[in-house]
Design a protein around this motif. Sequence first.
Motif, short mmCIF file in Angstrom:
data_model
loop_
_atom_site.label_atom_id
_atom_site.label_comp_id
_atom_site.label_asym_id
_atom_site.label_seq_id
_atom_site.Cartn_x
_atom_site.Cartn_y
_atom_site.Cartn_z
N PHE A 187 0.77 -1.22 0.16
CA PHE A 187 0.21 0.06 0.09
C PHE A 187 0.85 1.28 0.11
N ARG A 188 2.02 1.33 0.86
CA ARG A 188 2.89 2.42 0.97
C ARG A 188 3.45 2.53 -0.76
N ALA A 189 4.07 1.65 -1.06
CA ALA A 189 4.59 1.75 -2.36
C ALA A 189 3.73 2.14 -3.51
N THR A 190 2.31 1.58 -3.67
CA THR A 190 1.48 2.13 -4.55
C THR A 190 1.22 3.43 -4.43
N ARG A 191 1.21 4.10 -3.38
CA ARG A 191 0.92 5.45 -3.07
C ARG A 191 2.06 6.28 -3.69
N GLN A 192 3.04 5.85 -3.65
CA GLN A 192 4.25 6.53 -4.49
C GLN A 192 4.16 6.69 -6.01
N LEU A 193 3.47 5.44 -6.50
CA LEU A 193 3.23 5.42 -7.99
C LEU A 193 2.14 6.51 -8.18
N LEU A 194 1.00 6.44 -7.46
CA LEU A 194 -0.29 7.57 -7.43
C LEU A 194 0.29 8.84 -7.37
N ARG A 238 -8.70 8.46 4.96
CA ARG A 238 -8.12 8.09 3.37
C ARG A 238 -7.09 9.12 3.35
N ASP A 239 -7.26 10.42 3.65
CA ASP A 239 -6.43 11.56 3.30
C ASP A 239 -5.09 11.23 3.86
N ALA A 240 -5.26 10.78 5.44
CA ALA A 240 -4.14 10.47 6.05
C ALA A 240 -3.20 9.30 5.63
N ALA A 241 -3.91 8.35 5.40
CA ALA A 241 -3.25 7.01 4.95
C ALA A 241 -2.67 7.23 3.58
N ASP A 242 -3.13 8.33 2.80
CA ASP A 242 -2.42 8.84 1.54
C ASP A 242 -0.98 8.95 1.70
N ARG A 272 -9.09 -0.22 8.86
CA ARG A 272 -8.25 -1.78 8.78
C ARG A 272 -7.79 -1.91 7.08
N ASP A 273 -8.80 -1.60 6.38
CA ASP A 273 -8.50 -1.82 4.78
C ASP A 273 -7.23 -0.72 4.44
N LEU A 274 -7.11 0.49 5.10
CA LEU A 274 -6.17 1.31 4.98
C LEU A 274 -5.10 1.05 5.54
N HIS A 275 -4.84 0.03 6.21
CA HIS A 275 -3.63 -0.41 7.03
C HIS A 275 -3.47 0.71 8.27
#
Length: 498
Positions: A102-109, A153-157, A202-205
């Motif tokens: 999840f952390r890595a895919t945020r980098q792409l996005l 959602r904003d914080a997990a991003d 939970r889904d957002l870790h």
Amino acid sequence: MIWSALPQPARIDLTGGTWRPASVQVVAQSPEFAREAERLQVELAALGIPEGADARVLLHAAEDSSPGAAGAPGGVPAPGEAYEISVGDDVDIRTATPAGAFRATRQLLHNLRAQDAVPRGEVAGAPAVAERGIHLDAARKFYPAEWITRMLRDAADVGVNVFQWHFSENEGFRLESAAFPEVVSAEHITRADAAQIVEIARDLHIDVVPSLDMPGHLRQVLAQHPDLRLPPGTDPEDPAEAGIIGTDHALDITRPEAVDFARRLIDDMVPVFPHSTKWNLGGDEFVAFERIEDYPALTDAAHARFGADGTGFDLLTAFVNEIAAHLRGHGLQPRVWNDGMLRSAQVPLDPDVVLTWWTNWHAGMRPVSEAVAAGHRLVNVNDNLFYYVLGENAGYRYPTAEKIWAADWHPGLFPSLWGSEGQATVRQEMTQPYSDLLLGCSFAIWSDKGGPQTVEEVAAGIRAPLRAMAERAWNGGSALSLSEFTALDAAIDEARGS
């Protein structure tokens, strides 16, 4: 083209060129990454890259998720969240857990949102500390469930992975209660809505930490159970009625039936948080700690229980230890605020209790060094930099990225000690590599005055300083200048349309 993502990776090796295929297939090379592959596929489609065969994003299980392997600073283990990304014709992501994916895919996005493409090359990152949190006082002010989920959602991003949900305060109790419906405020989150929030987190870790403050901060609850209030204190210089020190917010910890009530209140709320592993029981601002001897009920009970040298701090610490043991019985790690702790002479604080360290505004509060010496784990909630207090109550000023950068803050920089003259005098800092005792840090929204800002104004106000904390928490500081951070933050945010 630069690597446009927050938090920035610790290692960035760009080779030239960009990645933005006409279509893409996201592939989970290990079954545990299926959810992250599904999520990313949808998110890429929303950015104009539909599912197709032009390129692939491959999510691999890494053999080594240590900070050294991912290029992170310091030496604190960061199991699970470390990642490595290779961007060529395809994208290879290597990480140990779904949270790392999840952390890595945020980098792409982020790159796609900021500049419509991802630079080719290799990057790697891992957090300097395990916890990067946000605390929400959703008790003094009502925050709708939709607002809370959007905040998550904003914080997990940007890598926030802990949500401390403060649902009980003097001014309100805003979660539905099955056992004590009489204490609940008219505006509150239902258990059905709470269940949705918890599952989204939970889904957002994001780990949800319930915050049910006791034995202080209970005015709303005790208004319906006045027989459980601590008897008032008295001002020795003004013993008349005008000199009474109010305790309508404080549980009478000298009585077993009041302590039992505290346990039952917890038991009622535990099922709302089925995935939680931590719980903040408060322990702060129970009475005016600087004059604790002016509460005869505490003094008399302490003398009876601990002898002539016993004090109200001994009673408070014993209460915290008892509630901490009760929480452990539920499988929950107990946490408390620091201001009233480590001040008892007869009763040592349970060493397993985590201290959420928010302030040293009074000279009587113990320094961070004493907590470290006693082996307590710490979460840094530096009130000078990360307290977003609505209405700027109690002399606080809204946090800003500028102030965070000016302080050169990192997770080991705690609020300074204050001297007897009410001035910050001693810097409190844990340097890298961080001790295992430093669990992490947190931003805190406090709704002291609910009226000065709407919930939308709160969302807008916290955005930049929260993201500044997230960048510097992940990296133990930042290689970015303030202007670079601000420009990067704006580019990512503008493209997102938030």
